[in-house]
Enzyme design. Structure first.
Site, PDB file in Angstrom:
ATOM      1  N   HIS A 107       0.741  -1.248  -0.014  1.00  0.00           N
ATOM      2  CA  HIS A 107       0.076   0.504   0.041  1.00  0.00           C
ATOM      3  C   HIS A 107       0.777   1.237   0.252  1.00  0.00           C
ATOM      4  O   HIS A 107       0.811   2.173  -1.218  1.00  0.00           O
ATOM      5  CB  HIS A 107      -0.608  -0.141   1.047  1.00  0.00           C
ATOM      6  CG  HIS A 107      -1.968   0.943   0.537  1.00  0.00           C
ATOM      7  ND1 HIS A 107      -3.022   1.075   0.717  1.00  0.00           N
ATOM      8  CD2 HIS A 107      -1.397   2.324   2.949  1.00  0.00           C
ATOM      9  CE1 HIS A 107      -3.449   2.371   1.106  1.00  0.00           C
ATOM     10  NE2 HIS A 107      -2.326   2.945   2.032  1.00  0.00           N
ATOM     11  N   SER A 130      -0.950   9.268   7.060  1.00  0.00           N
ATOM     12  CA  SER A 130      -2.048   8.798   6.347  1.00  0.00           C
ATOM     13  C   SER A 130      -2.926   8.777   8.194  1.00  0.00           C
ATOM     14  O   SER A 130      -2.947   9.323   9.010  1.00  0.00           O
ATOM     15  CB  SER A 130      -2.882   7.945   5.928  1.00  0.00           C
ATOM     16  OG  SER A 130      -1.897   6.916   6.056  1.00  0.00           O
ATOM     17  N   ASP A 445      19.808  10.523  18.984  1.00  0.00           N
ATOM     18  CA  ASP A 445      19.667  10.606  17.917  1.00  0.00           C
ATOM     19  C   ASP A 445      21.219   9.627  17.469  1.00  0.00           C
ATOM     20  O   ASP A 445      21.751   9.753  16.901  1.00  0.00           O
ATOM     21  CB  ASP A 445      19.933  11.781  17.328  1.00  0.00           C
ATOM     22  CG  ASP A 445      19.553  11.287  15.872  1.00  0.00           C
ATOM     23  OD1 ASP A 445      19.474  10.715  15.450  1.00  0.00           O
ATOM     24  OD2 ASP A 445      19.851  13.113  14.690  1.00  0.00           O
TER      25      ASP A 445
END
Length: 527
Positions: A107, A130, A445
């Protein structure tokens, strides 16, 4: 070659038809729950009712006969199991009936490839946002790699959940965007960036607390957007430097948000990267994107038998070969997502001045806070690391007003540039990370861009680290390092094996940390 694509991973069932020259049709039907969020079985029932209708309508609009279709493509995953089963069954039925080949598509891959086709982007870093997905993706070593993602909930789901509590029906994103335009007060919300990853659950919790206290929903909506979107754009910028790309592409339903588009475009201008936006008609889930990805896969020689087309609700994009992409590699010198580096002299000593530059995409109030906090934190973490015997730059000067650190120069090469030629260096990295963690210090990080290899292993840019780190913080370090290595090298597992052997040998709680790393991976509901 005419390809019919079926999309049905969540709330939308869609059929797209295209060939190499044009998108011939794209027909969708969206399930909208009367209350609450998506109910998987109800969404699947909606798809059962509508799938034949959207296919027939798409064929009619395309002006073709079913026999003109050369390939059937469908969304294999990730997504909701019930929805995926309806979509895959329809695709198999169509392929068998027409006696045509079938191909299952990832997808997110569909979102990338339709965005590239429509925008003209060649090899971008993609921000895919999304309801269920929040990922930063780039093509490296023959596959799209997930460089950063959410550690808990997707940004769209976070916004929709807040909207539901505020009495706004699904989908809540468009209404939150409207409300945010009338917001004026920036409320303090957690700014949760961990390396290349983000976390949105804290924002949701704090936003709901503000709602209970009676803060205007406009101000809360404004603060959610400014904080969450700034986090996304920061990670997106960092991904440009890690991957060596100079293009940015946005896709997914949240990419419809005009404020997010504005912020991404501003970041692109600041770093001289070209910004592409997927056409708003194709940001949401659609069949055309599945058809486009299927077309590229098939023309690259990828084939599937019917028995290979089982759905995979946790299908990750980094499991898919994408040999059609021609990679770019841009060298960013003396620059990073947080700062600019200038060579200087400090009383006769070679030094670098690290300038934490203002970010135009962030509100000034938020930007001042983030830059100030991180510079102060970096100073503190570096000092603690040096006390623990870890190789880090010496801090010569700290200017909180100009937001600069003057540091000693460390000669050597970045781990990202030597890892393929010198894989044995990972044992040394494992040893020094173990020393760091044994002293309850996290880097925050820990990527291949923040480790310098010389006669020692040295660490830079620890601005997001902690000096009283919990095991979860240490696990995020290892998780971030592993992901950055896997994104750059096809031998990631072997390299991390060397790291983990040394890490275990030098840190008594190593197994506890590594177990949490696996737990973090399992928590990734949105893939």
């Amino acid at each position: 070659m005419i390809v019919l694509g079926l999309e049905g991973t969540a709330h939308t069932i869609s059929c797209g038809i295209l060939d190499e020259n044009s998108i011939m049709a794209n027909v969708s039907s969206m399930y909208k729950p009367k209350t609450g969020g998506i109910h998987p079985t109800q969404a699947a029932a909606h798809h059962v009712d509508k799938v034949s209708e959207v296919i027939a309508k798409a064929i009619e609009i395309a002006g073709i006969k079913p026999s003109d279709i050369d390939l059937v493509a469908f969304s294999m995953g990730p997504g909701l199991g019930p929805s995926l089963r309806v979509t895959s069954t329809a695709a198999r039925t169509l392929a068998v009936t027409l006696k045509r080949p079938i191909i299952g598509v990832n997808h997110p891959l569909g979102h990338i490839e339709i965005g590239k086709r429509l925008s003209g982007a060649q090899d971008p870093v993609m921000l895919y946002v999304s309801g269920g997905n929040t990922q930063v993706i780039a093509h490296l070593n023959g596959r799209y790699r997930v460089l950063g993602e959410t550690l808990d909930i997707g940004i769209g789901n976070m916004i929709d959940k807040f909207a539901r509590y505020a009495g706004i029906p699904f989908p809540g994103g468009p209404e939150i965007e409207k409300l945010a335009k009338d917001g004026r007060k920036l409320l303090t919300l957690p700014y949760s960036v961990k390396g290349m990853d983000t976390s949105f659950s804290g924002i949701l919790t704090s936003a709901l607390e503000y709602l209970k206290k009676g803060e205007p929903v406009e101000d809360i909506s404004f603060s959610i957007q400014e904080t969450a979107f700034s986090m996304l754009v920061e990670v997106l910028e960092r991904a440009l430097y890690v991957s060596g790309k100079d293009e940015v592409l946005m896709a997914g339903g949240v990419a419809l948000n005009n404020r997010l588009r504005e912020m991404v475009s501003e970041m692109g201008r600041e770093v001289d990267a070209t910004t592409y936006m997927t056409d708003k008609n194709y940001c949401m889930d659609n069949g055309a994107m599945i058809a486009q990805a299927g077309l590229l896969m098939y023309k690259s020689g990828i084939r599937m038998n019917i028995e290979d087309t089982s759905i995979n609700p946790r299908y990750r994009i980094d499991e898919v070969d994408a040999p059609w992409v021609i990679e770019k590699n841009v060298k960013y010198r003396d620059a990073g997502a947080e700062s600019r580096i200038v060579n200087t002299d400090f009383y006769g000593r070679s030094a670098v001045k690290k300038i934490r530059i203002a970010k135009g995409y962030r509100l000034k109030e938020l930007d001042e806070r983030i830059r100030g906090e991180r510079m102060k934190n970096e100073f503190t973490v570096i000092r603690r690391m040096r006390d623990a015997g870890i190789c880090v730059p010496i801090v010569y000067d700290y200017d909180p007003f100009e937001k600069t650190l003057t540091l000693s120069q460390i000669q050597g090469e970045l781990l990202r540039d030597v890892i393929r030629a010198r894989p044995n260096v990972m044992g040394n990295v494992g040893h020094d990370v173990a020393v760091m963690h044994k002293n309850k210090i996290s880097h925050g990080d820990l990527t291949v861009n923040n480790i310098i290899v010389s006669d020692r292993i040295c660490f830079i840019d620890a601005s997001m680290g902690k000096v009283n780190a919990e095991l979860e913080d240490l696990a995020v370090d290892v998780y971030t390092l592993e992901d950055s290595i896997n994104s750059l090298s096809e031998n990631g597992k072997t390299l991390m094996k060397e790291f983990k052997m040394s890490y275990r040998a030098n840190f008594p709680q190593a197994n506890d940390v590594l177990n949490i790393v696996e737990d973090i991976r399992r928590r990734h509901r949105y893939v």
